[in-house]
Design an enzyme around this catalytic site. Structure first.
Site, PDB file in Angstrom:
ATOM      1  N   PHE A   1      26.282  -2.575 -31.642  1.00  0.00           N
ATOM      2  CA  PHE A   1      25.478  -1.631 -32.364  1.00  0.00           C
ATOM      3  C   PHE A   1      24.235  -2.011 -33.107  1.00  0.00           C
TER       4      PHE A   1
ATOM      5  N   THR B   1      29.272   3.516 -44.375  1.00  0.00           N
ATOM      6  CA  THR B   1      29.378   4.813 -44.440  1.00  0.00           C
ATOM      7  C   THR B   1      29.843   5.225 -45.567  1.00  0.00           C
TER       8      THR B   1
ATOM      9  N   GLY C   1      20.391  30.669 -30.356  1.00  0.00           N
ATOM     10  CA  GLY C   1      20.692  29.703 -28.738  1.00  0.00           C
ATOM     11  C   GLY C   1      19.414  28.710 -28.755  1.00  0.00           C
TER      12      GLY C   1
ATOM     13  N   GLU D   1      18.180  -1.607 -48.019  1.00  0.00           N
ATOM     14  CA  GLU D   1      18.547  -0.818 -46.809  1.00  0.00           C
ATOM     15  C   GLU D   1      19.055   0.562 -46.719  1.00  0.00           C
TER      16      GLU D   1
ATOM     17  N   GLN E   1      19.284  38.790 -46.129  1.00  0.00           N
ATOM     18  CA  GLN E   1      19.466  37.698 -47.275  1.00  0.00           C
ATOM     19  C   GLN E   1      20.019  36.691 -46.816  1.00  0.00           C
TER      20      GLN E   1
ATOM     21  N   LEU F   1      20.011  28.807 -37.607  1.00  0.00           N
ATOM     22  CA  LEU F   1      19.112  29.660 -37.786  1.00  0.00           C
ATOM     23  C   LEU F   1      18.091  30.026 -36.468  1.00  0.00           C
TER      24      LEU F   1
ATOM     25  N   ALA G   1      34.578  -5.319 -36.381  1.00  0.00           N
ATOM     26  CA  ALA G   1      34.173  -5.313 -37.764  1.00  0.00           C
ATOM     27  C   ALA G   1      32.853  -4.716 -38.219  1.00  0.00           C
TER      28      ALA G   1
HETATM   29  C1  FAD Z   1      22.981   3.697 -34.014  1.00  0.00           C
HETATM   30  C2  FAD Z   1      23.709   2.506 -34.578  1.00  0.00           C
HETATM   31  C3  FAD Z   1      22.825   1.456 -35.088  1.00  0.00           C
HETATM   32  C4  FAD Z   1      23.292   0.385 -35.859  1.00  0.00           C
HETATM   33  N1  FAD Z   1      22.646  -0.714 -36.217  1.00  0.00           N
HETATM   34  C5  FAD Z   1      23.193  -1.536 -36.663  1.00  0.00           C
HETATM   35  C6  FAD Z   1      22.373  -2.844 -36.933  1.00  0.00           C
HETATM   36  O1  FAD Z   1      21.245  -2.890 -36.438  1.00  0.00           O
HETATM   37  N2  FAD Z   1      22.877  -3.841 -37.482  1.00  0.00           N
HETATM   38  C7  FAD Z   1      24.330  -3.993 -37.770  1.00  0.00           C
HETATM   39  O2  FAD Z   1      24.847  -4.907 -38.260  1.00  0.00           O
HETATM   40  N3  FAD Z   1      25.017  -2.781 -37.479  1.00  0.00           N
HETATM   41  C8  FAD Z   1      24.278  -1.849 -36.991  1.00  0.00           C
HETATM   42  N4  FAD Z   1      25.283  -0.550 -36.636  1.00  0.00           N
HETATM   43  C9  FAD Z   1      26.600  -0.626 -37.074  1.00  0.00           C
HETATM   44  C10 FAD Z   1      27.033   0.048 -38.279  1.00  0.00           C
HETATM   45  O3  FAD Z   1      26.563  -0.354 -39.380  1.00  0.00           O
HETATM   46  C11 FAD Z   1      28.626   0.447 -38.360  1.00  0.00           C
HETATM   47  O4  FAD Z   1      28.884   1.153 -37.287  1.00  0.00           O
HETATM   48  C12 FAD Z   1      29.102   1.047 -39.684  1.00  0.00           C
HETATM   49  O5  FAD Z   1      29.028  -0.055 -40.802  1.00  0.00           O
HETATM   50  C13 FAD Z   1      30.367   1.380 -39.468  1.00  0.00           C
HETATM   51  O6  FAD Z   1      31.492   0.607 -38.940  1.00  0.00           O
HETATM   52  P1  FAD Z   1      32.430   0.575 -37.767  1.00  0.00           P
HETATM   53  O7  FAD Z   1      31.766   1.286 -36.678  1.00  0.00           O
HETATM   54  O8  FAD Z   1      32.999  -0.722 -37.337  1.00  0.00           O
HETATM   55  O9  FAD Z   1      33.243   1.640 -38.395  1.00  0.00           O
HETATM   56  P2  FAD Z   1      34.702   1.317 -39.144  1.00  0.00           P
HETATM   57  O10 FAD Z   1      34.524   0.131 -39.967  1.00  0.00           O
HETATM   58  O11 FAD Z   1      35.803   0.991 -38.097  1.00  0.00           O
HETATM   59  O12 FAD Z   1      35.175   2.627 -39.738  1.00  0.00           O
HETATM   60  C14 FAD Z   1      35.751   3.603 -39.129  1.00  0.00           C
HETATM   61  C15 FAD Z   1      35.972   4.798 -40.195  1.00  0.00           C
HETATM   62  O13 FAD Z   1      36.790   4.256 -41.389  1.00  0.00           O
HETATM   63  C16 FAD Z   1      36.286   4.411 -42.409  1.00  0.00           C
HETATM   64  N5  FAD Z   1      36.568   3.404 -43.430  1.00  0.00           N
HETATM   65  C17 FAD Z   1      36.671   2.253 -43.231  1.00  0.00           C
HETATM   66  N6  FAD Z   1      36.967   1.305 -44.375  1.00  0.00           N
HETATM   67  C18 FAD Z   1      37.492   2.345 -45.322  1.00  0.00           C
HETATM   68  C19 FAD Z   1      38.105   2.303 -46.611  1.00  0.00           C
HETATM   69  N7  FAD Z   1      38.307   1.174 -47.237  1.00  0.00           N
HETATM   70  N8  FAD Z   1      38.533   3.593 -46.890  1.00  0.00           N
HETATM   71  C20 FAD Z   1      38.184   4.656 -46.365  1.00  0.00           C
HETATM   72  N9  FAD Z   1      37.778   4.593 -45.058  1.00  0.00           N
HETATM   73  C21 FAD Z   1      37.391   3.748 -44.776  1.00  0.00           C
HETATM   74  C22 FAD Z   1      34.943   4.319 -42.209  1.00  0.00           C
HETATM   75  O14 FAD Z   1      34.211   4.987 -43.295  1.00  0.00           O
HETATM   76  C23 FAD Z   1      34.920   5.334 -40.912  1.00  0.00           C
HETATM   77  O15 FAD Z   1      34.907   6.439 -41.007  1.00  0.00           O
HETATM   78  C24 FAD Z   1      24.524   0.446 -36.000  1.00  0.00           C
HETATM   79  C25 FAD Z   1      25.502   1.519 -35.785  1.00  0.00           C
HETATM   80  C26 FAD Z   1      24.889   2.813 -34.895  1.00  0.00           C
HETATM   81  C27 FAD Z   1      25.938   3.581 -34.584  1.00  0.00           C
HETATM   82  C1  FAD Z   2      24.821  27.604 -23.907  1.00  0.00           C
HETATM   83  C2  FAD Z   2      24.669  29.053 -23.955  1.00  0.00           C
HETATM   84  C3  FAD Z   2      25.258  29.915 -23.222  1.00  0.00           C
HETATM   85  C4  FAD Z   2      25.022  31.066 -23.225  1.00  0.00           C
HETATM   86  N1  FAD Z   2      25.603  32.239 -22.578  1.00  0.00           N
HETATM   87  C5  FAD Z   2      25.282  33.348 -22.564  1.00  0.00           C
HETATM   88  C6  FAD Z   2      25.492  34.156 -21.440  1.00  0.00           C
HETATM   89  O1  FAD Z   2      26.234  33.819 -20.468  1.00  0.00           O
HETATM   90  N2  FAD Z   2      25.074  35.624 -21.357  1.00  0.00           N
HETATM   91  C7  FAD Z   2      24.290  36.040 -22.482  1.00  0.00           C
HETATM   92  O2  FAD Z   2      23.912  37.066 -22.353  1.00  0.00           O
HETATM   93  N3  FAD Z   2      24.008  34.976 -23.401  1.00  0.00           N
HETATM   94  C8  FAD Z   2      24.384  33.837 -23.423  1.00  0.00           C
HETATM   95  N4  FAD Z   2      23.982  33.267 -24.399  1.00  0.00           N
HETATM   96  C9  FAD Z   2      23.166  33.759 -25.327  1.00  0.00           C
HETATM   97  C10 FAD Z   2      23.870  33.798 -26.927  1.00  0.00           C
HETATM   98  O3  FAD Z   2      24.616  34.926 -26.965  1.00  0.00           O
HETATM   99  C11 FAD Z   2      22.774  33.990 -27.954  1.00  0.00           C
HETATM  100  O4  FAD Z   2      22.089  32.796 -28.142  1.00  0.00           O
HETATM  101  C12 FAD Z   2      23.153  34.597 -29.279  1.00  0.00           C
HETATM  102  O5  FAD Z   2      23.854  35.824 -29.153  1.00  0.00           O
HETATM  103  C13 FAD Z   2      22.249  34.615 -30.382  1.00  0.00           C
HETATM  104  O6  FAD Z   2      21.056  34.980 -30.074  1.00  0.00           O
HETATM  105  P1  FAD Z   2      19.738  34.462 -30.162  1.00  0.00           P
HETATM  106  O7  FAD Z   2      19.842  32.880 -29.701  1.00  0.00           O
HETATM  107  O8  FAD Z   2      18.652  35.408 -29.753  1.00  0.00           O
HETATM  108  O9  FAD Z   2      19.605  34.067 -31.874  1.00  0.00           O
HETATM  109  P2  FAD Z   2      18.854  35.263 -32.959  1.00  0.00           P
HETATM  110  O10 FAD Z   2      19.294  36.504 -32.631  1.00  0.00           O
HETATM  111  O11 FAD Z   2      17.397  35.058 -32.656  1.00  0.00           O
HETATM  112  O12 FAD Z   2      19.110  34.873 -34.093  1.00  0.00           O
HETATM  113  C14 FAD Z   2      18.558  33.807 -34.839  1.00  0.00           C
HETATM  114  C15 FAD Z   2      19.193  33.457 -36.077  1.00  0.00           C
HETATM  115  O13 FAD Z   2      19.146  34.701 -36.893  1.00  0.00           O
HETATM  116  C16 FAD Z   2      20.429  35.106 -37.357  1.00  0.00           C
HETATM  117  N5  FAD Z   2      20.582  36.638 -37.430  1.00  0.00           N
HETATM  118  C17 FAD Z   2      20.386  37.325 -36.593  1.00  0.00           C
HETATM  119  N6  FAD Z   2      20.394  38.679 -36.939  1.00  0.00           N
HETATM  120  C18 FAD Z   2      20.852  38.552 -38.223  1.00  0.00           C
HETATM  121  C19 FAD Z   2      21.403  39.591 -39.244  1.00  0.00           C
HETATM  122  N7  FAD Z   2      21.248  40.878 -39.056  1.00  0.00           N
HETATM  123  N8  FAD Z   2      21.677  38.994 -40.363  1.00  0.00           N
HETATM  124  C20 FAD Z   2      21.599  37.725 -40.540  1.00  0.00           C
HETATM  125  N9  FAD Z   2      21.232  36.759 -39.792  1.00  0.00           N
HETATM  126  C21 FAD Z   2      21.082  37.320 -38.494  1.00  0.00           C
HETATM  127  C22 FAD Z   2      21.412  34.678 -36.331  1.00  0.00           C
HETATM  128  O14 FAD Z   2      22.749  34.485 -36.638  1.00  0.00           O
HETATM  129  C23 FAD Z   2      21.008  33.186 -36.112  1.00  0.00           C
HETATM  130  O15 FAD Z   2      21.350  32.490 -36.930  1.00  0.00           O
HETATM  131  C24 FAD Z   2      24.060  31.807 -24.329  1.00  0.00           C
HETATM  132  C25 FAD Z   2      23.425  30.656 -25.270  1.00  0.00           C
HETATM  133  C26 FAD Z   2      23.709  29.414 -25.322  1.00  0.00           C
HETATM  134  C27 FAD Z   2      23.079  28.576 -26.278  1.00  0.00           C
END
Ligand code: FAD
Ligand code: FAD
Ligand code: FAD
Ligand code: FAD
Lengths: 380, 380, 380, 380
Positions: free
Chosen positions: C157, C366, C341, C243, C280, C338, C131
């Protein structure tokens, strides 16, 4: 990406449809918009051109090609011509199916020849002032009295409502029996007690007549019952997927059309010394819309294949319907924005497209109802 | 909607792949996540199972089935097993293409047998600390000196970076010649001056090694040049569509997987005395995700057909890449939300899926770069 | 737009808080993340600095300033320092209110001094495995037996779950009485039968201890009942707005922080020979985020004024909670993108911010529950 | 959440404004929509009621209350009355500022009395067929010739274009000097060579006249120069924030109005035996819109305070403008959807609201231009 859907016959038919639009529709559409309706002559011309009865067997005067790709061709050409006035789709894509699948031989002979020639214009009336999404909530009744059903009630928002000569009316023949008491009756122009309301004033679809229909003790011959008594709701469920796909076909073509128009505009219109299409924001917006339009296209074409194969599920049709029409709304909105102030002027095609678009997520089942249907299929 | 893509051979291969995942991957994945890497033995086992070299001609020890549907099968099974650790895809879906299409006969004989057996693990290194999106901006140089190229520079974010025995390195052989001065060199484990940085700590893909590579006067034999000098950039352009489609295939399968898991959860979990899936909001969210996942599926399958037919355009691949990965992000986010607090706990698969998802819109070309490409194709 | 919220006292207090973060938190946070918990000494240091008891009357060792703007100052400084580990907020912003408003004089004297000094760390336990959203569905019971309540059940939690010395436990003292049978009991470290589960492994908030709590026939003295028996649910409803506002205050500050970091990055990082911020698309994305962050700021500040004036409604708090946390998710996602990688590397602050963000739309109620509440206030 | 903005005087003025709307506008608006224009008598009646000149010093016949909260009151009442026809805002909220701040004493005496009485209707003409967003790109020239400027060029989309007696025209007095060659000239009805085009047909604002203006060698006396020659662009920059805030004030009030209407509808309309508002999807949609409308309200009110204090920045006004108008579009779209088929019927107020809404993100500077401005302020 090339489309794979069509074969030579469809392409040839497209030429016919396009020529018809160019010649018979486009030059007149604006005046029809002012009139709020299209002329009956348009329908007979369309009948002559083979655009209304292609799916009807030749023995009844049709083209004998029951293949939804032909329907698709017509829908697409009409949509690309931005001809939202002619209500051919109600007739050729919706009503046709009911007549072909549920009418008796006698009824077919009676109705289909003029259906094909365009002398008889058809409509289908489900919605009532008090019941749209909830079809089972209708209150129109048709109580059996000898050889007749006595029809009472009111329908609204009926496309082709003013023009229609033949209307499939959804009514309760057994009001106590829930959805199993619903039947389809064919009401014809001239029956006593059958009146039409005014032609409703709408946001878009300006040249399309949409109206209320009133039934006051209309005596409909039992020979006008479509299919079996009590099966009306099931027939609707069977036919709604095709109706929804029809709307999706419009949506996909409309997106393509708007995109094309807008692409042309943003290449020509300049601001700050550059074509407005060259601003990265414009480019990204259009790239996004082009992507989603392409994806919609592939999906809709696939759905058409499924329909032709008899495998389009209720859920798939609902998916196609809501997603493509919501996309159409997005495309219309984003494209209009790219036209700046001109987009707000009704003389610009994008403005009209915007206005016509808004109904798409509502009729044929709202987006919300589509999601209900899909959700239910998923067991939730 | 049924998939039409596969034939019996693919289905059989899927069984092999699934069995491999169940037996060799799933039980160990969590410990690999802690280790930040998978063991080399996994690769040779995968080689034995035929999962690495199926697309390589039999003469080099492969399966001789160059048909991207086989790649699809493996990608899907790995994705559905949530096995984000093994970097098979880099090897089998990306590097394979370079070796098959640009390697000389001698090189093929030298590299492909162990490529198939999994004894040689491969990688491809384009990205540098200062140049990712802008590939032409790389600064790694490979200056010809007799029979060798002297390689200097640094790469980063290289998948399989720690494990790789053979790395295709993108370098400038003619730094003054712009994109026409870019070439591909194959650097092998053990070459002097070739060092690896640490295994980078990432948001997700916890069991996958990603690292920096350093080249300090590495003397790479000219016999390790892949294809022609100066053609590297063109090769990349030729191969990037397949890389992007690969990522889209992951995305579509991941969406399906998350949806399935979540659907199961929302039917079981109750709140306010009802399964949480029965709240209309949950139903609508899931209907929306199911629709878009289905649409993605149809589009991706169609793209695979295009790729196999040699017709997948750069723009289509870019569309598939950005749209499906953005969808994956949306699905991950919405599904996690439906798990409530449990979604935030890494022991829950949806949490891991969420973490693995975030890279998808970045690597292989960011969403922004995809839109640039599509926009350019549209002439804006 | 300048903020109007604060006066000189708050600014001075901010200096204290900031200095504390800089000195006592920032240099150690990473090691706490590895430990999964912060040390008790941090709490006593915070107590010494006046950060825990400022709202408690001076007679109990506090600062005597019950004005939520002071809480805001601390929350903002901690958030801007990206110090998601210390669970001060649970203690100072949530539990404080319960103790001040519902504790007896005797209880205050017993608990508040060490509450202020940080020797006693507090928590509040509502959620159970079965709950969360549906608080009335809890199953923990506290059955009166003489001077004690016998407490049985399980919570999960619970923030500060491992560190807490004093836990406000929500339990059913009259299981048959629905929400009127719910009471609040203060359980203290060392009571027999009170056990903690493991420190849960989470997507983010890595340095914050979150755990299960088990109560097995714990005999809680009746003197530890908080407020009146049967009023627990009403107390929760009274305190939840604060809260939720607390969470919104975090969200607004987090958005500002991420935006600042990202703005700096996009001005420095270049691609294609230009700062990536100058594309842009980047500009528009950041302009959009800056707008919404500014709007969130104005709204949250206004809500703080309302809270201080005793006029923050349940619905307003729900609005602030869901909207700002959904915004935070959007800001985190767009900013990470932005970074390319680098955004996926946990050593980058934006990556951690992204991970910490995901819980915000879940705990404290939630987004879905917030919308339910707002909808109900609207009479639908 | 209560508004804090107004004092007793404003409330009293609101009564006047509301009474005026109820009596003089609402009963006639529909016929004006058909006419495409409002009658001049409406303007003099508004003048009599003090709605046009309240911000003008009493010595010129005005109310002497230069406090934007009075403007707000009128805008809100007109918006809530859905009276999109009367172009009072152009006159009272825009042109007033130019006349008060840049007109000479002689000009004030000449123009302001009839400005207040409504005998003189005003307009401001910046946009040209070839230049909207890019104001510096205008081509209308005003070349000094003795005591006159000879004005040549064309304007378009001018609100009050048909009715206006006095038009502030933006023209280049020194075409070579870029933005420093732009000046403001007051053109009056009856000047030779000043012609109006037709009343443009628009998506919405049906009762508002919007037209082209043509200037063919119009000899404008130098005494009609507003402010200093060459300062026109700077004046525009100074006044645009107020114009944009005006549009945001409309947007916020329009959102409130649509929400109210829709809330009433969803409580009355039933489907499947329940009010449609009781479906969780409807509740969530409305809760979302109510939240964002409330947040917009708080932000707009805060901006009004800033404007009054002379502190509203260009960037803040741009934020208010784009965000609230995009919200208005969303509210209009979502609310219309909740009306089902009725939403598409122009007799329904929501349909008209939808149509009037679409211009809001375009005029006064498009959303895109707003983001450019904000981005630039951020240094990117
Ligand atoms: C890191 C962390 C810290 C937390 N700290 C605390 C704490 O200190 N104390 C504490 O008491 N609790 C704590 N919580 C618990 C938290 O408040 C609950 O996880 C949260 O209220 C959701 O409850 P649930 O996880 O049981 O989700 P559920 O109630 O099972 O919900 C599952 C999904 O169903 C949806 N849902 C539920 N009812 C409806 C409805 N009527 N209509 C539409 N959708 C619905 C929900 O929005 C959700 O998407 C913590 C949780 C986390 C992850
Ligand atoms: C888990 C992981 C695995 C990877 N594996 C490989 C691999 O095996 N081999 C490899 O070669 N690379 C690999 N990459 C690299 C990956 O391909 C690059 O991170 C990716 O192409 C983006 O380049 P960057 O990180 O330099 O971002 P940047 O080029 O610095 O871009 C930064 C931001 O600017 C935006 N941007 C850039 N140019 C423009 C533009 N003209 N207009 C608008 N927005 C722009 C980008 O969309 C991005 O949001 C990996 C990366 C990760 C995180
Ligand atoms: C131009 C036009 C042409 C038309 N042509 C025809 C025609 O030819 N023949 C014909 O029979 N009808 C026709 N219609 C009617 C159309 O099909 C209906 O308007 C449509 O089905 C919606 O019904 P309604 O208008 O009664 O909306 P309602 O059913 O009143 O719905 C109102 C709102 O409530 C929502 N809602 C309803 N139920 C639920 C639920 N369970 N959960 C969540 N939300 C829900 C809806 O989605 C909608 O947003 C036409 C309508 C228009 C406007
Ligand atoms: C009903 C109505 C009333 C009006 N009233 C008045 C009035 O009283 N007085 C008056 O002077 N004007 C008036 N206008 C004009 C209005 O201000 C302009 O239409 C508006 O400023 C946009 O200019 P445009 O139409 O020339 O669009 P364009 O400038 O051609 O813009 C077209 C598209 O390109 C985009 N764009 C332009 N530049 C960029 C860029 N740098 N980066 C990205 N995208 C860009 C725009 O955002 C838009 O989407 C009115 C307009 C209408 C429709």
């Amino acid at each position: 990406m090339e489309r794979h859907l069509f074969e030579a016959d469809h392409d040839a038919f497209r030429e016919t449809a396009r020529a018809f639009c160019d010649k018979e529709i486009v030059p007149h559409h604006e005046s029809w918009e002012e009139a709020g309706i299209v002329p009956r002559e348009l329908w007979t011309a369309a009948g002559d051109a083979g655009l209304l009865g292609f799916m009807i067997p030749q023995e009844y005067g049709g083209g004998g090609a029951r293949d939804f790709r032909f329907n698709t061709v017509v829908i697409e050409e009409i949509t690309k011509a931005r001809a939202s006035g002619p209500g051919f789709s109600i007739h050729a894509d919706l009503v046709s199916g009911y007549l072909l699948d549920y009418a008796t031989e006698e009824q077919k002979q009676r109705w289909l020849p003029k259906f094909c020639s365009g002398e008889t214009i058809t409509a289908i009336a489900m919605t009532e002032p008090g019941a749209g999404s909830d079809l089972q909530g209708i209150q129109t009744t048709a109580i059996r009295d000898g050889d007749h059903y006595v029809l009472n009630g009111q329908k609204t928002f009926i496309s082709n409502g003013i023009l229609a000569d033949l209307v499939i009316v959804v009514a309760k023949t057994d009001p106590a029996a829930g959805y199993q008491g619903i039947s389809l009756l064919v009401v014809e122009r001239g029956m006593d007690g059958f009146e039409r309301g005014r032609n409703l004033d709408k946001i878009g679809l300006k040249a399309q007549d949409t109206s209320e229909l009133f039934f006051d003790d209309v005596r409909v011959p039992a020979a006008n019952l479509l299919g079996e008594e009590g099966k009306g709701f099931i027939y609707l469920m069977e036919k709604l997927p095709q109706e929804r796909l029809t709307i999706a076909v419009v949506a996909a073509a409309a997106c393509e059309g708007m995109l094309e128009t807008t692409l042309r505009y943003v290449k020509e219109r300049t601001a700050f010394g550059r074509p407005i299409g060259s601003f990265q924001n414009s480019r990204f917006v259009l790239a996004e819309l082009a992507t989603e339009t392409q994806i919609a296209r592939v999906f809709v074409d696939r759905c058409i294949e499924e329909l032709n194969a008899g495998k389009l599920t209720v859920s798939d049709a609902a998916m196609a319907k809501w997603w493509t029409t919501e996309l159409q709304k997005k495309v219309a909105d984003r494209c209009l924005q790219l036209f700046g102030g001109y987009g707000f002027m009704t003389e610009y095609p994008i403005a009209k497209a915007y206005l016509d678009t808004r109904i798409q997520t509502i009729y044929g089942g709202t987006t919300e109802i589509m999601k209900e249907i899909i959700g239910r299929t998923m067991g939730i």
